[in-house]
Motif scaffolding. Structure first.
Motif, PDB file in Angstrom:
ATOM      1  N   ILE A  86      42.648 -44.241 -35.662  1.00 28.83           N
ATOM      2  CA  ILE A  86      43.310 -45.236 -36.515  1.00 28.83           C
ATOM      3  C   ILE A  86      44.813 -44.987 -36.443  1.00 28.83           C
ATOM      4  O   ILE A  86      45.266 -43.850 -36.643  1.00 28.83           O
ATOM      5  N   CYS A  87      45.579 -46.034 -36.174  1.00 25.17           N
ATOM      6  CA  CYS A  87      47.041 -45.916 -36.180  1.00 25.17           C
ATOM      7  C   CYS A  87      47.596 -46.780 -37.298  1.00 25.17           C
ATOM      8  O   CYS A  87      47.516 -48.012 -37.238  1.00 25.17           O
ATOM      9  N   LEU A  88      48.153 -46.144 -38.311  1.00 28.51           N
ATOM     10  CA  LEU A  88      48.809 -46.885 -39.379  1.00 28.51           C
ATOM     11  C   LEU A  88      50.188 -47.290 -38.863  1.00 28.51           C
ATOM     12  O   LEU A  88      50.926 -46.460 -38.319  1.00 28.51           O
ATOM     13  N   ALA A  89      50.513 -48.556 -39.034  1.00 31.44           N
ATOM     14  CA  ALA A  89      51.808 -49.050 -38.551  1.00 31.44           C
ATOM     15  C   ALA A  89      52.340 -50.031 -39.579  1.00 31.44           C
ATOM     16  O   ALA A  89      52.072 -51.228 -39.516  1.00 31.44           O
ATOM     17  N   ARG A 106      41.945 -37.923 -37.088  1.00 35.52           N
ATOM     18  CA  ARG A 106      42.012 -39.043 -36.152  1.00 35.52           C
ATOM     19  C   ARG A 106      42.692 -40.260 -36.787  1.00 35.52           C
ATOM     20  O   ARG A 106      42.345 -41.407 -36.506  1.00 35.52           O
ATOM     21  N   ILE A 107      43.653 -39.980 -37.674  1.00 36.52           N
ATOM     22  CA  ILE A 107      44.470 -41.046 -38.256  1.00 36.52           C
ATOM     23  C   ILE A 107      45.933 -40.648 -38.086  1.00 36.52           C
ATOM     24  O   ILE A 107      46.334 -39.547 -38.479  1.00 36.52           O
ATOM     25  N   VAL A 139      56.121 -39.303 -36.041  1.00 39.60           N
ATOM     26  CA  VAL A 139      54.687 -39.621 -35.959  1.00 39.60           C
ATOM     27  C   VAL A 139      53.930 -38.396 -36.455  1.00 39.60           C
ATOM     28  O   VAL A 139      54.219 -37.271 -36.038  1.00 39.60           O
ATOM     29  N   HIS A 140      52.995 -38.638 -37.365  1.00 33.53           N
ATOM     30  CA  HIS A 140      52.273 -37.496 -37.952  1.00 33.53           C
ATOM     31  C   HIS A 140      50.815 -37.851 -38.202  1.00 33.53           C
ATOM     32  O   HIS A 140      50.453 -39.035 -38.273  1.00 33.53           O
ATOM     33  N   PHE A 141      49.999 -36.812 -38.308  1.00 32.38           N
ATOM     34  CA  PHE A 141      48.627 -37.004 -38.760  1.00 32.38           C
ATOM     35  C   PHE A 141      48.648 -37.367 -40.233  1.00 32.38           C
ATOM     36  O   PHE A 141      49.555 -36.945 -40.972  1.00 32.38           O
ATOM     37  N   PHE A 187      47.318 -37.919 -27.803  1.00 33.27           N
ATOM     38  CA  PHE A 187      46.066 -37.727 -28.547  1.00 33.27           C
ATOM     39  C   PHE A 187      44.864 -37.896 -27.621  1.00 33.27           C
ATOM     40  O   PHE A 187      43.973 -37.043 -27.564  1.00 33.27           O
ATOM     41  N   PHE A 188      44.849 -39.000 -26.880  1.00 38.06           N
ATOM     42  CA  PHE A 188      43.677 -39.274 -26.042  1.00 38.06           C
ATOM     43  C   PHE A 188      43.640 -38.408 -24.788  1.00 38.06           C
ATOM     44  O   PHE A 188      42.596 -38.278 -24.162  1.00 38.06           O
ATOM     45  N   ALA A 189      44.751 -37.819 -24.436  1.00 37.10           N
ATOM     46  CA  ALA A 189      44.732 -36.857 -23.334  1.00 37.10           C
ATOM     47  C   ALA A 189      44.221 -35.492 -23.822  1.00 37.10           C
ATOM     48  O   ALA A 189      44.100 -34.556 -23.031  1.00 37.10           O
ATOM     49  N   GLY A 190      43.929 -35.400 -25.117  1.00 37.87           N
ATOM     50  CA  GLY A 190      43.388 -34.155 -25.670  1.00 37.87           C
ATOM     51  C   GLY A 190      44.426 -33.061 -25.790  1.00 37.87           C
ATOM     52  O   GLY A 190      44.087 -31.880 -25.803  1.00 37.87           O
ATOM     53  N   ARG A 191      45.688 -33.451 -25.869  1.00 40.59           N
ATOM     54  CA  ARG A 191      46.750 -32.431 -25.882  1.00 40.59           C
ATOM     55  C   ARG A 191      47.194 -32.013 -27.268  1.00 40.59           C
ATOM     56  O   ARG A 191      47.996 -31.102 -27.405  1.00 40.59           O
TER      57      ARG A 191
END
Ligand code: GRF
Length: 204
Positions: A86-89, A106-107, A139-141, A187-191
């Motif tokens: 989830i990306c809050l924008a 995952r937010i 950008v933060h969790f 995030f999706f690269a698992g880094r």
């Protein structure tokens, strides 16, 4: 390559949604934007989603007895689409326990200041009034607080003597539009690895 599935939550203009979606459509991207969730029927972001062909749901918080039921309904939409992040924008609500538990770690959110300075509303105006020489975006969790979760990335921008709120906000926004897609791809690269308050960004 299997692409990560993103939902963008917004309440207003939706310019970060646009930049996130454009980056998703660029060659080599590792994620795709599947869904927009919006809590305000008049949000210009809804129109932008329609133009970009992304399914958008206005979920009316007033139609539910409380946050629990409201978020349970959103969770249903996310699960149906297999959303992974989830990306809050520009989403003007605190995320509650239903989504925080289902999407733990995952937010993400973007904030127009260098946190922990100036969390909450009107960050650019408050930074200006305070007289800072440098501001930027973060950008933060997301956790249960207001802009308090572990920081993933920050970009500084200078504050000029003749800046007004609009000029500073524009300069910051240009950087938001670069930083957020970058963080999502990390995030999706698992880094991204959360260690307490610190987010470690692993190299390839
Ligand atoms: C951005 O400044 C973002 O940092 C903040 O809300 C604003 C949203 O702008 N959280 P937009 O709707 O993405 O244009």
């Amino acid at each position: 390559m299997k692409k990560g599935r993103v939902a963008v939550f917004l309440s207003g203009r939706g310019s970060n949604f646009v930049s996130i979606t454009r980056a998703a459509r660029a060659k080599g991207s590792n994620y795709t934007v599947r869904l927009v969730i919006c809590d305000r029927p008049e949000a210009p972001g809804l129109e932008k989603a329609a133009r970009m062909g992304i399914p958008a749901h206005f979920v009316d918080p007033g139609k539910f007895p409380g946050k629990f039921a409201y978020e349970a309904s959103i969770r249903g939409l996310l699960e149906r689409e297999g959303i992974e992040l989830i990306c809050l924008a520009g989403y003007m609500r605190l995320v509650g326990p239903v989504l925080l538990e289902r999407y733990a770690g995952r937010i993400l959110n973007i904030h127009p200041a260098l946190l922990p300075s100036f969390p909450g509303l009107d960050a650019q105006a408050r930074a200006l009034r305070h007289g800072v020489k440098v501001s930027g975006c973060t950008v933060h969790f997301v956790d249960a607080g207001t802009d308090t979760g572990p920081i993933i990335a920050q970009q500084a921008v200078p504050v000029r003597d003749d800046d007004d709120e609009a000029a500073l906000a524009r300069r910051i926004l240009r950087q938001e539009h670069r930083l957020y897609p970058w963080a999502i791809s990390q995030f999706f690269a698992g880094r991204l690895q959360i260690r307490g308050r610190t987010v470690i960004i692993r190299k390839k």
